[in-house]
Design an enzyme around this catalytic site. Structure first.
Site, mmCIF file in Angstrom:
data_model
loop_
_atom_site.group_PDB
_atom_site.id
_atom_site.type_symbol
_atom_site.label_atom_id
_atom_site.label_comp_id
_atom_site.label_asym_id
_atom_site.label_seq_id
_atom_site.Cartn_x
_atom_site.Cartn_y
_atom_site.Cartn_z
ATOM 1 N N SER A 63 0.799 -1.239 0.000
ATOM 2 C CA SER A 63 0.000 0.000 0.000
ATOM 3 C C SER A 63 0.825 1.279 0.000
ATOM 4 O O SER A 63 0.260 2.356 -0.195
ATOM 5 C CB SER A 63 -0.917 0.033 1.222
ATOM 6 O OG SER A 63 -2.078 -0.677 0.949
ATOM 7 N N LYS A 66 0.367 3.437 -2.916
ATOM 8 C CA LYS A 66 -0.814 4.300 -3.072
ATOM 9 C C LYS A 66 -0.446 5.781 -2.979
ATOM 10 O O LYS A 66 -1.154 6.633 -3.513
ATOM 11 C CB LYS A 66 -1.867 3.928 -2.013
ATOM 12 C CG LYS A 66 -2.411 2.509 -2.225
ATOM 13 C CD LYS A 66 -3.269 2.023 -1.079
ATOM 14 C CE LYS A 66 -3.742 0.595 -1.328
ATOM 15 N NZ LYS A 66 -4.457 0.013 -0.179
ATOM 16 N N TYR A 190 -3.549 -2.043 -10.373
ATOM 17 C CA TYR A 190 -3.534 -2.011 -8.902
ATOM 18 C C TYR A 190 -2.673 -3.144 -8.332
ATOM 19 O O TYR A 190 -1.837 -2.936 -7.453
ATOM 20 C CB TYR A 190 -4.977 -2.088 -8.367
ATOM 21 C CG TYR A 190 -5.052 -2.144 -6.861
ATOM 22 C CD1 TYR A 190 -4.885 -1.004 -6.095
ATOM 23 C CD2 TYR A 190 -5.250 -3.357 -6.207
ATOM 24 C CE1 TYR A 190 -4.925 -1.062 -4.704
ATOM 25 C CE2 TYR A 190 -5.289 -3.425 -4.819
ATOM 26 C CZ TYR A 190 -5.125 -2.278 -4.073
ATOM 27 O OH TYR A 190 -5.148 -2.341 -2.705
ATOM 28 N N TYR A 242 -4.298 2.533 8.022
ATOM 29 C CA TYR A 242 -5.503 1.752 8.282
ATOM 30 C C TYR A 242 -6.251 2.371 9.463
ATOM 31 O O TYR A 242 -6.285 3.588 9.592
ATOM 32 C CB TYR A 242 -5.153 0.275 8.529
ATOM 33 C CG TYR A 242 -4.067 -0.219 7.604
ATOM 34 C CD1 TYR A 242 -4.287 -0.284 6.240
ATOM 35 C CD2 TYR A 242 -2.806 -0.571 8.080
ATOM 36 C CE1 TYR A 242 -3.291 -0.713 5.377
ATOM 37 C CE2 TYR A 242 -1.812 -1.005 7.216
ATOM 38 C CZ TYR A 242 -2.057 -1.066 5.866
ATOM 39 O OH TYR A 242 -1.084 -1.481 5.026
ATOM 40 N N VAL A 260 1.181 -3.751 3.878
ATOM 41 C CA VAL A 260 1.127 -5.039 4.573
ATOM 42 C C VAL A 260 2.369 -5.909 4.320
ATOM 43 O O VAL A 260 2.511 -6.971 4.920
ATOM 44 C CB VAL A 260 -0.163 -5.840 4.263
ATOM 45 C CG1 VAL A 260 -1.385 -5.137 4.822
ATOM 46 C CG2 VAL A 260 -0.306 -6.130 2.781
HETATM 47 N N1 GLU Z 1 -2.289 -5.264 -2.044
HETATM 48 C C1 GLU Z 1 -2.858 -5.190 -0.739
HETATM 49 C C2 GLU Z 1 -4.356 -5.368 -0.820
HETATM 50 O O1 GLU Z 1 -4.936 -4.878 -1.734
HETATM 51 C C3 GLU Z 1 -2.501 -3.877 -0.147
HETATM 52 C C4 GLU Z 1 -2.872 -3.813 1.282
HETATM 53 C C5 GLU Z 1 -1.962 -2.944 2.090
HETATM 54 O O2 GLU Z 1 -0.745 -2.962 1.969
HETATM 55 O O3 GLU Z 1 -2.521 -2.228 2.899
HETATM 56 O O4 GLU Z 1 -4.962 -5.992 -0.021
#
Ligand code: GLU
Length: 313
Positions: A63, A66, A190, A242, A260
């Site tokens: 993530s 992002k 993505y 999160y 994650v």
């Molecule tokens: N590729 C992970 C998902 O879509 C990213 C989650 C993350 O790192 O928060 O679940």
């Protein structure tokens, strides 16, 4: 201030705790990573980089990608992006479907999965998925000063194969008319952006644009305007971890983004970018040791954006 000593001391202080927390298992390719890995890299806007531990080993940034996708989507769409994605902390799990339905397909922010899927869609814009991935890779290779930076096809495949939840989110968004590209095209970008493989050193170097005016101070690669860099920092502070973003601001006090894969990217406005990696996560999905390392660096440097070298809980 001896930043090299601060990075090394922080790593040594926490080295005995390597392996704490639980690595993500819901993406099978992440479950096999050595949980004792631990790296720290601090890059200053003047071009110095201080590293400790496994800072040169590439890991799945997940993530953290992002943040880069948001900068590029904002550059392509401008403020219109905010018509389809909000700027509030979610208080829910990063992949929650309930909230998305209740709020009629407008995700709370660009860092929860639904918001990131829209952001990726707008970053692709009118290009092919491969053109968008190449654009992202090109910029990261330049800022990370390494032409081999890429995504790990094994991780991308693993995510796609187990990506029912993300597919559900994307189809919900499509049902609300929020996507401009076909669902599978958006997800193909993505999954590849989440599977980007970078080291702490490369990540810290690549994120310096956030700490200054939107343009990498070392290579001159532009990512976004100065005012958008400021706003991305605000979103990282409020929504970057999160549903433990408040706790991270409380303990660390840097705008940051967790992944994650166990990485955390932090920006220190006006000064530096810091990347840490330790695969064991806390219950919300943030790297346990990574957050401790950043809290310790914030304390030693006095660089928390709330200033001061406070220690009281
Ligand atoms: N590729 C992970 C998902 O879509 C990213 C989650 C993350 O790192 O928060 O679940």
């Amino acid at each position: 201030m001896d930043l090299g000593a601060i990075v090394t001391e922080t790593w040594k202080e926490l080295a005995d705790e390597r392996g704490s927390g639980n690595p993500a298992r819901y993406i099978p390719a992440l479950a096999s990573v050595d949980p004792r890995k631990f790296g720290i890299a601090l890059a200053t806007k003047e071009g110095e980089v201080f590293c400790a531990g496994d800072a040169d080993e590439a890991f799945s940034i997940q993530s953290i990608s992002k943040v880069f996708a948001l900068a590029l989507a904002l550059e392509r769409q401008g403020a219109a992006l905010w018509d389809v994605v909000g700027r509030e902390p979610s208080g829910d799990a990063f992949n929650s479907i309930v909230q998305l339905e209740r709020e009629k397909g407008i995700p709370r922010n660009p860092f929860i999965n639904s918001g990131a899927i829209i952001t990726t869609d707008r970053f692709i814009d009118d290009r092919t998925p491969d053109e968008a991935v190449d654009d992202l890779l090109g910029r990261l290779r330049r800022m990370g000063r390494d032409d081999t930076i890429s995504f790990d096809p094994e991780v991308a495949r693993s995510e796609s194969e187990t990506g029912s939840r993300n597919r559900s989110l994307a189809w919900f968004l499509a049902d609300f008319g929020r996507l401009i590209n076909p669902v599978e095209d958006v997800l193909s970008v993505y999954f590849r952006q989440c599977a980007l493989s970078m080291s702490c050193r490369q990540l810290a170097e690549s994120a310096l644009f956030l700490a200054v005016d939107g343009t990498d101070p070392v290579t001159g690669q532009r990512m976004c305007s100065a005012s958008r860099a400021r706003r991305i920092n605000a979103l990282m502070l409020m929504c970057g971890h999160y549903d433990n973003s408040g706790q991270f601001a409380f303990e660390v006090g840097f705008p940051g983004k967790s992944g994650v894969g166990g990485g955390i990217l932090a920006s220190v406005p006006g000064r530096a970018a810091i990347a840490v990696w330790s695969p064991g996560l806390n219950r919300a999905g943030t790297s346990l040791l990574g957050a401790k390392a950043l809290a310790s660096i914030a304390l030693k440097t006095g660089w928390s954006i709330f200033s001061g070298q406070w220690t009281e809980p």
